[in-house]
Design a protein around this motif. Structure first.
Motif, PDB file in Angstrom:
ATOM      1  N   UNK B 234      16.679   1.993  -2.773  1.00 55.78           N
ATOM      2  CA  UNK B 234      16.086   2.567  -1.564  1.00 55.78           C
ATOM      3  C   UNK B 234      14.575   2.366  -1.616  1.00 55.78           C
ATOM      4  N   UNK B 235      14.050   1.529  -0.748  1.00 59.10           N
ATOM      5  CA  UNK B 235      12.612   1.242  -0.832  1.00 59.10           C
ATOM      6  C   UNK B 235      11.719   2.451  -0.589  1.00 59.10           C
ATOM      7  N   UNK B 236      12.152   3.356   0.270  1.00 58.79           N
ATOM      8  CA  UNK B 236      11.336   4.542   0.507  1.00 58.79           C
ATOM      9  C   UNK B 236      11.300   5.434  -0.728  1.00 58.79           C
ATOM     10  N   UNK B 237      12.436   5.534  -1.366  1.00 55.17           N
ATOM     11  CA  UNK B 237      12.458   6.367  -2.567  1.00 55.17           C
ATOM     12  C   UNK B 237      11.552   5.770  -3.642  1.00 55.17           C
ATOM     13  N   UNK B 238      11.574   4.471  -3.727  1.00 53.40           N
ATOM     14  CA  UNK B 238      10.783   3.816  -4.765  1.00 53.40           C
ATOM     15  C   UNK B 238       9.291   4.054  -4.549  1.00 53.40           C
ATOM     16  N   UNK B 239       8.829   3.832  -3.348  1.00 57.06           N
ATOM     17  CA  UNK B 239       7.383   3.960  -3.137  1.00 57.06           C
ATOM     18  C   UNK B 239       6.950   5.419  -3.175  1.00 57.06           C
ATOM     19  N   UNK B 240       7.804   6.306  -2.687  1.00 54.20           N
ATOM     20  CA  UNK B 240       7.414   7.715  -2.729  1.00 54.20           C
ATOM     21  C   UNK B 240       7.391   8.247  -4.160  1.00 54.20           C
ATOM     22  N   UNK B 241       8.270   7.719  -4.997  1.00 52.38           N
ATOM     23  CA  UNK B 241       8.203   8.132  -6.396  1.00 52.38           C
ATOM     24  C   UNK B 241       6.918   7.620  -7.042  1.00 52.38           C
ATOM     25  N   UNK B 242       6.518   6.443  -6.651  1.00 53.01           N
ATOM     26  CA  UNK B 242       5.265   5.899  -7.178  1.00 53.01           C
ATOM     27  C   UNK B 242       4.088   6.838  -6.883  1.00 53.01           C
ATOM     28  N   UNK B 364      12.274  -7.317   1.871  1.00 51.53           N
ATOM     29  CA  UNK B 364      12.555  -7.301   3.309  1.00 51.53           C
ATOM     30  C   UNK B 364      11.225  -7.339   4.053  1.00 51.53           C
ATOM     31  N   UNK B 365      11.274  -7.194   5.350  1.00 49.79           N
ATOM     32  CA  UNK B 365      10.066  -7.329   6.159  1.00 49.79           C
ATOM     33  C   UNK B 365       9.343  -6.007   6.383  1.00 49.79           C
ATOM     34  N   UNK B 366       9.761  -4.971   5.698  1.00 49.50           N
ATOM     35  CA  UNK B 366       9.177  -3.664   5.940  1.00 49.50           C
ATOM     36  C   UNK B 366       7.784  -3.497   5.337  1.00 49.50           C
ATOM     37  N   UNK B 367       6.906  -2.859   6.105  1.00 54.02           N
ATOM     38  CA  UNK B 367       5.579  -2.481   5.611  1.00 54.02           C
ATOM     39  C   UNK B 367       5.570  -0.959   5.511  1.00 54.02           C
ATOM     40  N   UNK B 368       5.931  -0.455   4.375  1.00 54.66           N
ATOM     41  CA  UNK B 368       6.125   0.989   4.216  1.00 54.66           C
ATOM     42  C   UNK B 368       4.911   1.614   3.556  1.00 54.66           C
ATOM     43  N   UNK B 369       4.395   2.622   4.203  1.00 47.19           N
ATOM     44  CA  UNK B 369       3.213   3.318   3.694  1.00 47.19           C
ATOM     45  C   UNK B 369       3.589   4.747   3.355  1.00 47.19           C
ATOM     46  N   UNK B 430       2.945  11.846   3.885  1.00 48.79           N
ATOM     47  CA  UNK B 430       2.964  11.071   5.129  1.00 48.79           C
ATOM     48  C   UNK B 430       3.708   9.766   4.866  1.00 48.79           C
ATOM     49  N   UNK B 431       4.595   9.445   5.783  1.00 46.05           N
ATOM     50  CA  UNK B 431       5.348   8.192   5.702  1.00 46.05           C
ATOM     51  C   UNK B 431       5.152   7.421   7.009  1.00 46.05           C
ATOM     52  N   UNK B 432       4.898   6.152   6.885  1.00 47.10           N
ATOM     53  CA  UNK B 432       4.777   5.325   8.085  1.00 47.10           C
ATOM     54  C   UNK B 432       5.333   3.948   7.802  1.00 47.10           C
ATOM     55  N   UNK B 433       5.973   3.415   8.794  1.00 51.93           N
ATOM     56  CA  UNK B 433       6.423   2.026   8.679  1.00 51.93           C
ATOM     57  C   UNK B 433       5.543   1.187   9.579  1.00 51.93           C
ATOM     58  N   UNK B 434       4.696   0.399   8.967  1.00 53.60           N
ATOM     59  CA  UNK B 434       3.724  -0.375   9.724  1.00 53.60           C
ATOM     60  C   UNK B 434       4.379  -1.481  10.513  1.00 53.60           C
ATOM     61  N   UNK B 435       3.763  -1.778  11.638  1.00 54.30           N
ATOM     62  CA  UNK B 435       4.263  -2.903  12.430  1.00 54.30           C
ATOM     63  C   UNK B 435       3.640  -4.185  11.903  1.00 54.30           C
ATOM     64  N   UNK B 436       4.247  -5.274  12.289  1.00 50.84           N
ATOM     65  CA  UNK B 436       3.723  -6.554  11.827  1.00 50.84           C
ATOM     66  C   UNK B 436       2.334  -6.824  12.384  1.00 50.84           C
ATOM     67  N   UNK B 437       2.055  -6.224  13.539  1.00 52.26           N
ATOM     68  CA  UNK B 437       0.777  -6.490  14.179  1.00 52.26           C
ATOM     69  C   UNK B 437      -0.379  -5.785  13.482  1.00 52.26           C
ATOM     70  N   UNK B 535       5.524  -3.579   0.333  1.00 55.86           N
ATOM     71  CA  UNK B 535       5.271  -4.691   1.236  1.00 55.86           C
ATOM     72  C   UNK B 535       6.269  -5.819   1.004  1.00 55.86           C
ATOM     73  N   UNK B 536       6.424  -6.671   2.015  1.00 55.43           N
ATOM     74  CA  UNK B 536       7.243  -7.861   1.796  1.00 55.43           C
ATOM     75  C   UNK B 536       6.712  -8.646   0.609  1.00 55.43           C
ATOM     76  N   UNK B 537       7.589  -9.293  -0.082  1.00 53.10           N
ATOM     77  CA  UNK B 537       7.229  -9.890  -1.365  1.00 53.10           C
ATOM     78  C   UNK B 537       5.996 -10.764  -1.294  1.00 53.10           C
ATOM     79  N   UNK B 538       5.932 -11.618  -0.301  1.00 50.56           N
ATOM     80  CA  UNK B 538       4.816 -12.564  -0.291  1.00 50.56           C
ATOM     81  C   UNK B 538       3.495 -11.875   0.041  1.00 50.56           C
TER      82      UNK B 538
END
Lengths: 458, 587
Positions: B234-242, B364-369, B430-437, B535-538
């Protein structure tokens, strides 16, 4: 100190569930079902509009969902921010989706107008139903959000496994199969092609009174609700009935689809077409589910074996009745497990399916499930949202008055022979389709499935 | 703690995630408050607690915190008030009411606390037993033992075998579940009102007689490791644990409730048994019974059921006071004082780089903050003020941050906040999923601009009124079910004071706009935040180090943008509407 006393538990007692309701047909042609619940702290509304995602044009999957979700973003009388400004302080919300609307508000009126909140909720819902404006800037924003989310979903094994499985069982909507297996939210490609005019047209053609069932539950006077909605929905177009459901599905046979993703676990769904809600085997199917894979707790065979005894997963289950609707649902066994445990998981699913098809359930199993079903029958219905949803769904399915009492009676009448017959008819491990998302390839999955079924008699 | 009502729409009407840090079992655990979930779980409430065993049904709703709470932070003061108001002719405290539920408390001779809520609307009773033990009480080397123990509580006692709790529950037509949190662990039953007392028998038995069979112990360890693996996906769990680890440093609040693979593998039966014996005793237990009961009858039943359970135990070690690793603790609001009357020193609002940053990549393409600030202790005045902050910023479409960043803006597709007040000091998420823009800096700057506006100008009267309406009406939703009420009572009882669950409106009405402004100034500058990006891998590999500079520039430009809520779930939620029965037996 007390200890649990099983002998104290032998007296069955069922909690009959009473959801009183009164149905009206409004002048516009919509059906209204009011379920009064005295002293309810919340008023809940469910509006079901016949059609939904199954009517999405081929290649424009996501149209119904986008049209529904955007309907709450502006009406001829109120902008979306004004709608929110009215509703939010009431603890209220209105949510649109492919199936229609749902909403709620705290039942806290003022001394001068104690029922103001539900009237406000209904007024705004009526506006959204009849006169949404689909503002272009709102359309662009929501579409943009939907596309970004779909892009993220494209790499999500938990999303992709479900999509694969639905396609395996129901088909793609082409090649002579119905569209029911198509994703309600659409795909990146399909949503990319949707324009505002598509939504305006969709609303005009499908959000019509004759296709609509409105359910509301709260501390309400049914006649007052009817009178209020008669006024609020005056002039709503009656429209024509929705086309019948296309239930042409692919034949029930083994198909495998995989979505490769490097993750810790594999998401696996295995199953095939199931039954309809009105199928006479439904009650037996519910009992079978509870013995086989839906609990209660970890009392069912699959949870007991795959989780408790073999430690294969935190989350594992199997069910048929939960998806039984107007069309066939699915028998679906699901597990999230490590890649090296997939073979054991598939073996467990297959063997337990075969066992319940060939051996009668034990008297203890049958007793436990009936005790559970009868005792817990009324639980979960404290909330008005659940009640509103239940009355609307029952109306959509065409269930008769008193159907809940009948269902309870039917469940209590199920015996081991009925479960065995149901399992033989409904379950078929030889026809399992399997969708997998995670670090496994199709060849490996097929080999595991073949191995799991190797011992099955022809 | 959290405030965002479960029913509240966030942005586009999707149900807002509840944000209770201690949540129910059977769902994947250990996600911080209000974190969205990915994929299949995306439409469901986030779960912070993890758990394992369970029984029929879905368990109590996750949020034990949506109700109101109070500024009772001094246990001694609380006890004094309690005794002063207690009628000497009755064992019960004063009676409070919420949602038609009349609640009172008493304490048995064994030290066990009993809270009873009488509501006769439906013939249903919820029974919850809370123990004052959670991941905060664990040594690091066996982190996760509280949660693993909770699983084992369904694996048999010296009296009844493995699986009997579930079997008995089913035979009674009931439901059960359990949950482990940072500060406490809870066990839940819901039964018809003619048989609820069997829950007491089950609890009394496993309080004293847990078997910890070696074979079952090892089998369940595998289940816990699979649960842990599920969380790792779960990517959200991973970053929030960080970011939680960054914020909490060595304090046990920074550890995942479920533990780590290494710590779970290191737990021995002997260590678990010692943990069990130290924590599972009447003097460390709070029993909550809500529903179609009479309280004097409940008292008699509880006294009988647990009559032989009393025993002396070594008290659990008191956790170290939570002092964030990010900054020195802020000026603490003491019970009975007002930060408005005694304003804290002016902090720097935009004070250069954030305290800590972390980045990870995800395929994946998610930008999770994910951003976390050291927040408030449960029950402090700041806790209630942060409820307002959360509601003003992200509860509903007209919440200021949601409106600016999601509904009208184009910077992200989702934003939420969560006031995660805990017994020994909390976090604000605070959790936000950034847009590509949106660039990372632009999004962070826009978020900070929203908070700075509150910190500098304070909320407007309209914003306070709107938030108050939402908070008060939220009580109605949170008291529909007796299990909801019981869970809130128990959660608050363990973390602060059970009364907080009952007099919500009053507690919140006492909060002023100045207090909201003050709490933003003191607690929510970015200079005391941990910021994590997934962030997406690249992109993650080449992430800029100049984010803070860019944020400053964007702020200067008055940039403002928005986020919108997630709307759909995973595979269960993406099928045709024509496949549902919604029957009592399948829903």
């Amino acid at each position: 100190m007390s200890t649990p006393d099983p002998t104290a538990l032998t007296e069955p007692r069922s909690l009959r569930l009473s959801i009183p309701s009164i149905e009206f047909e409004l002048s516009c042609g919509a059906r209204l079902i009011v379920s009064p619940r005295a002293k309810a702290a919340v008023t809940s509304l469910v509006v079901s509009i016949e059609g939904g995602a199954r009517l999405d044009p081929i290649g424009r999957e996501g149209t119904a969902q986008l049209a529904g979700s955007l309907a709450v973003e502006g009406t001829e009388r109120h902008s979306e921010s004004e709608l929110a400004a009215i509703l939010e302080p009431l603890g209220g919300s209105l949510v649109g989706d492919a199936s229609g609307l749902s909403g709620s508000a705290a039942a806290v009126g003022t001394p001068e107008s104690p029922d103001a909140n539900w009237r406000t909720l209904l007024d705004l819902a009526a506006e959204v139903l009849v006169r949404p404006t689909y503002p272009i800037e709102r359309f662009e924003r929501r579409k943009s959000i939907a596309l970004e989310r779909l892009r993220v979903d494209e790499a999500d094994p938990r999303v992709q496994v479900g999509r694969l499985f639905n396609t395996l069982v129901y088909g793609t909507g082409t090649g002579g199969t119905s569209g029911i297996g198509r994703p309600r939210r659409g795909t990146f490609e399909s949503v990319s092609g949707i324009e505002r005019e598509d939504l305006v047209r969709w609303h005009a053609e499908t959000w019509v009174a004759s296709r609509t069932i409105i359910g509301i539950c709260g501390d309400l006077d049914p006649e007052a609700v009817r009178d209020h909605l008669e006024s609020a929905l005056a002039g709503w177009r009656t429209g024509v009935a929705a086309p019948p459901i296309d239930d042409r599905f692919p034949p029930r046979t083994t198909r495998i689809a995989t979505f490769r993703a490097e993750r810790e676990q594999v998401q696996l769904l295995a199953g095939h077409l199931g039954i309809r809600r009105l199928d006479p085997r439904y009650a037996a199917c519910v009992v079978m589910d509870h013995v086989l894979g839906t609990g209660p707790g970890f009392t069912d065979r699959i949870s007991k074996r795959l989780r408790d005894e073999e430690g294969l997963a935190y989350s594992v289950s199997a069910t048929t009745a939960a998806s039984a609707g107007r069309v066939e649902g699915v028998f679906q066994a699901s597990i999230a497990t490590s890649p090296d445990k997939v073979a054991a998981a598939l073996a467990g699913f297959v063997e337990e399916m075969e066992r319940i098809r060939t051996e009668p359930v034990t008297p203890d199993e049958l007793h436990l499930v009936k005790q559970y079903l009868s005792g817990s029958f009324a639980m979960g219905f404290e909330k008005t949202s659940r009640r509103a949803s239940q009355v609307v769904t029952a109306a959509r399915l065409g269930l008769p008055e008193g159907h809940l009492d009948q269902l309870l009676d039917d469940l209590m009448a199920v015996d081991a022979e009925a479960v065995l017959a149901c399992a033989r008819d409904v379950l078929d491990p030889r026809a399992l389709s399997v969708a997998v998302a995670g670090p496994l390839d199709e060849g490996t999955v097929r080999a595991h499935l073949d191995a799991a079924r190797a011992g099955l008699a022809e | 703690m959290t405030i965002e009502p479960n029913h509240q729409s966030n942005g586009d009407g999707r149900t807002s995630p509840a944000s209770d840090p201690s949540s129910r079992s059977r769902t994947q655990g250990d996600r911080p408050a209000a974190a969205p979930t990915s994929g299949a779980a995306e439409s469901g409430p986030p779960e912070t607690a993890s758990s394992g065993s369970s029984s029929a049904g879905s368990g109590p709703r996750g949020s034990c915190a949506t109700g109101s709470r109070t500024a009772v932070s001094d246990p001694a003061a609380s006890d004094a008030a309690d005794h002063a108001s207690r009628d000497p002719d009755t064992p019960w405290s004063e009676t409070l009411e919420r949602g038609g539920c009349r609640v009172a408390e008493t304490t048995l001779a064994s030290g066990m606390r009993l809270i009873v809520g009488e509501r006769h609307t439906d013939p249903i009773v919820a029974v919850l037993v809370f123990y004052g033990v959670g991941s905060v009480h664990e040594p690091a080397e066996i982190a996760g033992v509280s949660h693993f123990l909770e699983h084992m509580m369904f694996k048999g006692t010296k009296t009844v075998g493995k699986g009997e709790v579930d079997r008995l529950t089913a035979l009674l037509g009931g439901q059960n579940n359990a949950f482990t949190g940072k500060d406490h662990t809870g066990y839940w039953f819901e039964f018809a009102s003619d048989r609820w007392t069997q829950a007491l028998a089950i609890e009394a038995d496993r309080m004293a007689n847990l078997a910890l069979d070696p074979v079952e112990f090892e089998a369940e360890r595998e289940v816990v490791l699979e649960e842990l693996a599920m969380g790792l996906d779960d990517p959200w769990r991973a970053i929030s644990q960080d970011v939680e680890t960054l914020a909490c440093g060595d304090h046990p609040y920074g550890r995942p409730i479920i533990g780590t693979k290494e710590s779970v593998e290191a737990i021995t039966r002997e260590a678990m048994y010692a943990h069990y014996r130290s924590a599972y005793a009447p003097s460390n237990a709070t029993v909550v019974v809500c529903g179609d009961v009479e309280r004097d009858d409940v008292l008699a039943q509880v006294a009988t059921a647990f009559a032989d359970a009393a025993r002396d135990v070594e008290p659990l070690p008191t956790p170290e006071p939570f002092e964030s690793a990010l900054v020195a603790p802020p000026d603490v609001t003491l019970a009975g004082t007002s930060p408005a009357a005694e304003p804290a020193a002016e902090p720097a609002l935009r004070s250069g780089p954030v305290a800590h940053r972390v980045r990870r990549t995800w395929p994946d393409e998610g930008h999770r903050l994910c951003i976390v600030w050291p927040g408030a202790r449960c029950g402090d005045v700041d806790d209630f003020a942060l409820d307002f902050v959360q509601t003003i910023l992200t509860t509903g479409r007209n919440a200021t941050m949601t409106r600016a960043l999601v509904v009208d803006g184009d910077l992200c597709t989702y934003v939420s906040t969560a006031n995660d007040a805990r017994a020994h000091g909390g976090l604000f998420w605070l959790f936000a999923q950034g847009s590509n823009a949106a660039g990372e800096a632009q999004l962070e700057a826009s978020i900070e601009a929203q908070i700075l506006r509150l910190a500098e100008d304070g909320p407007t009267a309209a914003e306070m009124e709107r938030a108050m309406g939402i908070l008060v009406s939220g009580d109605a939703f949170e008291s529909e079910g007796v299990s909801d009420v019981a869970e809130q009572l128990g959660g608050f009882a363990l973390d602060a004071d059970w009364r907080i669950a009952l007099d919500g409106g009053e507690r919140h009405r006492a909060i002023t706009a100045d207090q909201v402004r003050d709490v933003c100034r003191r607690l929510l500058p970015f200079s005391r935040a941990a910021v994590g990006w997934s962030l997406p891998a690249e992109e993650g590999a080449s992430a800029s180090e100049a984010v803070d500079t860019a944020i400053g520039a964007a702020l200067d430009a008055g940039d403002d943008a928005g986020v919108e809520a997630i709307e759909e779930g995973g595979f269960d939620d993406d099928a045709s509407d024509d496949r549902e029965s919604n029957d009592p037996v399948t829903s």
